[in-house]
Design an enzyme around this catalytic site. Structure first.
Site, PDB file in Angstrom:
ATOM      1  N   ASP A  11       0.880  -1.164   0.000  1.00 22.38           N
ATOM      2  CA  ASP A  11       0.000   0.000   0.000  1.00 22.38           C
ATOM      3  C   ASP A  11       0.918   1.215   0.000  1.00 22.38           C
ATOM      4  OD1 ASP A  11      -1.557   2.162   0.650  1.00 22.38           O
ATOM      5  OD2 ASP A  11      -2.478   1.255   2.425  1.00 22.38           O
ATOM      6  N   TYR A 230       0.998   0.091  15.064  1.00 21.27           N
ATOM      7  CA  TYR A 230       0.057   0.012  13.944  1.00 21.27           C
ATOM      8  C   TYR A 230       0.599   0.684  12.691  1.00 21.27           C
ATOM      9  CZ  TYR A 230      -3.865   0.735  10.910  1.00 21.27           C
ATOM     10  OH  TYR A 230      -4.673   0.742   9.819  1.00 21.27           O
ATOM     11  N   LYS A 233      -3.124  -3.031   8.166  1.00 20.72           N
ATOM     12  CA  LYS A 233      -3.240  -4.493   8.215  1.00 20.72           C
ATOM     13  C   LYS A 233      -2.315  -5.106   7.160  1.00 20.72           C
ATOM     14  CE  LYS A 233      -5.700  -6.916  11.152  1.00 20.72           C
ATOM     15  NZ  LYS A 233      -4.963  -7.077  12.384  1.00 20.72           N
TER      16      LYS A 233
HETATM   17  C1  F6R Z   1      -7.554  -0.679   7.933  1.00 16.31           C
HETATM   18  C2  F6R Z   1      -7.385   0.625   7.290  1.00 16.31           C
HETATM   19  C3  F6R Z   1      -8.337   1.713   7.625  1.00 16.31           C
HETATM   20  C4  F6R Z   1      -7.695   2.749   8.531  1.00 16.31           C
HETATM   21  C5  F6R Z   1      -8.673   3.880   8.887  1.00 16.31           C
HETATM   22  C6  F6R Z   1      -8.022   4.986   9.697  1.00 16.31           C
HETATM   23  O1  F6R Z   1      -6.522  -1.539   7.591  1.00 16.31           O
HETATM   24  O2  F6R Z   1      -6.487   0.839   6.511  1.00 16.31           O
HETATM   25  O3  F6R Z   1      -9.496   1.201   8.206  1.00 16.31           O
HETATM   26  O4  F6R Z   1      -7.237   2.120   9.712  1.00 16.31           O
HETATM   27  O5  F6R Z   1      -9.167   4.462   7.712  1.00 16.31           O
HETATM   28  O6  F6R Z   1      -6.916   5.414   9.012  1.00 16.31           O
HETATM   29  P1  F6R Z   1      -5.846   6.441   9.611  1.00 16.31           P
HETATM   30  O7  F6R Z   1      -5.345   5.864  10.902  1.00 16.31           O
HETATM   31  O8  F6R Z   1      -4.786   6.496   8.533  1.00 16.31           O
HETATM   32  O9  F6R Z   1      -6.592   7.749   9.782  1.00 16.31           O
HETATM   33 MG    MG Z   2      -3.911   1.181   3.736  1.00 21.18          MG
HETATM   34 MG    MG Z   3      -4.516  -2.363   2.251  1.00 21.68          MG
END
Ligand code: F6R
Ligand code: MG
Ligand code: MG
Length: 373
Positions: A11, A230, A233
């Protein structure tokens, strides 16, 4: 002809949140691979699932080739530049190290590789999943390689009558790769005992016991373990050889009709059903549901045919409707119980701080107080 098929995915940025890479980003990665691969790679294919870009290569450099891994890494670095130029969200998200060091394993991108003597016709499947982790493939692999309820070839085909060997990794062990090999059908219950815990035990590869050849390879990266915090995923990729001594394509696809519940979904911290989707499908509802795509290829003298989109068929529309219902149903209970992952799997550190603060508010009630009440 001996060839290696390698898929490396990352990603490196997407539009509108963690949804889907831009067309320009995809084009940049494909263009980089096309420009830099001559003499090294026989063929390649670039595609996306959710917010992840997967690069598929065929080559003769063998498994864990530094040159092939570096090509993928450099393509993702070049793509990250484009992602930054466009202001995409999470640009370079999965490139966890500053410089390439020999192998993309442990650096963020997920990798799965198969090396084999090409059959006269060599069909295989490329799976890519988003908003889930490598254990998501445990159940489908168990069912398609070890259960005649999905793989009728285990009953009908003499070329699969000896079963398959599962190599299973303990992904919680971060000091070294810790792997056990177990044989189906004799050790089915041991295999099941491990695969029931998909956050800890992950199928790494499957091998035919009839001809000793590798049938499947799965990425086992846990970003959580690399970064210690974190970072998204693990969104796993998988390669599966099909037909002949291996399950038929439809036998490998069959278990995906369950829409089984996996870890991932919103913030990598929930339980959701895995939806089989068409290629390039973005994520949506509650940053999900967790999705998996499947492209079918033949490879001949290292050259890929065009990809056929295995989940682009009316049958899977009906499954997608069912999975949407399952997703809606589990979301009705929000954070409660099994809708959210256990503490050890929550992908955000914020809850640790919160729990520390709440912890201070607890008091041990004295026995005498208890009696008085
Ligand atoms: C799960 C994922 C999304 C982010 C969520 C919050 O793998 O990629 O659910 O966890 O959109 O994203 P951030 O922490 O970047 O604001
Ligand atoms: Mg992502
Ligand atoms: Mg992804």
């Amino acid at each position: 002809m001996k060839i290696t098929v390698t898929v490396i995915k990352a990603d490196i940025g997407s539009i509108g949140g963690h949804i889907c890479p831009s067309r320009r980003l995809l084009a940049r990665v494909a263009e980089y691979v096309a420009d830099q691969s001559s003499g090294l790679i026989i063929d390649s294919h670039v595609g996306c699932t959710g917010d992840d870009i997967a690069i598929l290569f065929s080559h003769q450099q063998g498994i864990s080739s530094e040159k092939v891994h570096k090509l993928a890494w450099d393509a993702f670095v070049a793509g990250t530049e484009t992602a930054k130029e466009q202001g995409l969200y999470g640009a370079g998200q999965d490139l966890l190290k500053d410089a390439f060091s020999g192998n993309v394993k442990g650096m963020g991108p997920a990798v799965a590789e198969l090396e084999f003597e090409e059959r006269p016709n060599e069909p295989f499947l490329l799976f890519a999943a988003d908003k889930t982790d490598p254990g998501a493939y445990n159940l489908p692999l168990y069912l398609s390689f070890a259960d005649p309820m999905h793989n009728s070839g285990l009953i009908l085909s003499p070329s699969m009558n000896r079963g398959f060997t599962f190599a299973i990794m303990d992904v919680s062990h971060t000091e070294a790769d810790r792997v056990i090999e177990l044989n189906a059908p004799e050790e089915l219950y041991d295999i099941a005992a491990l695969l029931r815990d998909p956050e800890r035990f992950v199928v790494e590869s499957v091998r035919s016991r009839n001809n000793g050849e590798v049938a499947a390879s799965i990425s086992t990266t846990r970003l959580h373990n690399i970064a210690g915090k974190y970072t998204g995923k693990d969104d796993p990729v998988m390669l599966v050889r099909v037909q002949g001594a291996f399950p038929a394509t439809g036998e490998v696809l069959s278990p995906f009709s369950i829409g089984h519940y996996v870890a991932g979904f919103m913030r990598g911290s929930h339980t959701g059903p895995l939806m089989p989707v068409k290629k390039s499908t973005p994520t949506s509802f509650f940053d999900g549901p967790p999705i998996v795509s499947c492209l079918a290829f033949c490879v001949h003298q290292g050259k890929f045919t065009e990809a056929v989109d295995a989940f682009d068929h009316p049958y899977w529309d009906h499954i997608r409707d069912k999975v949407s219902r399952k997703a809606t149903e589990i979301r009705r209970q929000g954070f409660f119980g099994s809708a959210m992952l256990p503490y050890s799997e929550l992908e955000y550190g914020g809850i640790v701080e919160k729990m520390k603060r709440i912890e201070q508010g607890f008091v041990d009630r004295k026995t005498t107080e208890l009696v008085e009440h």
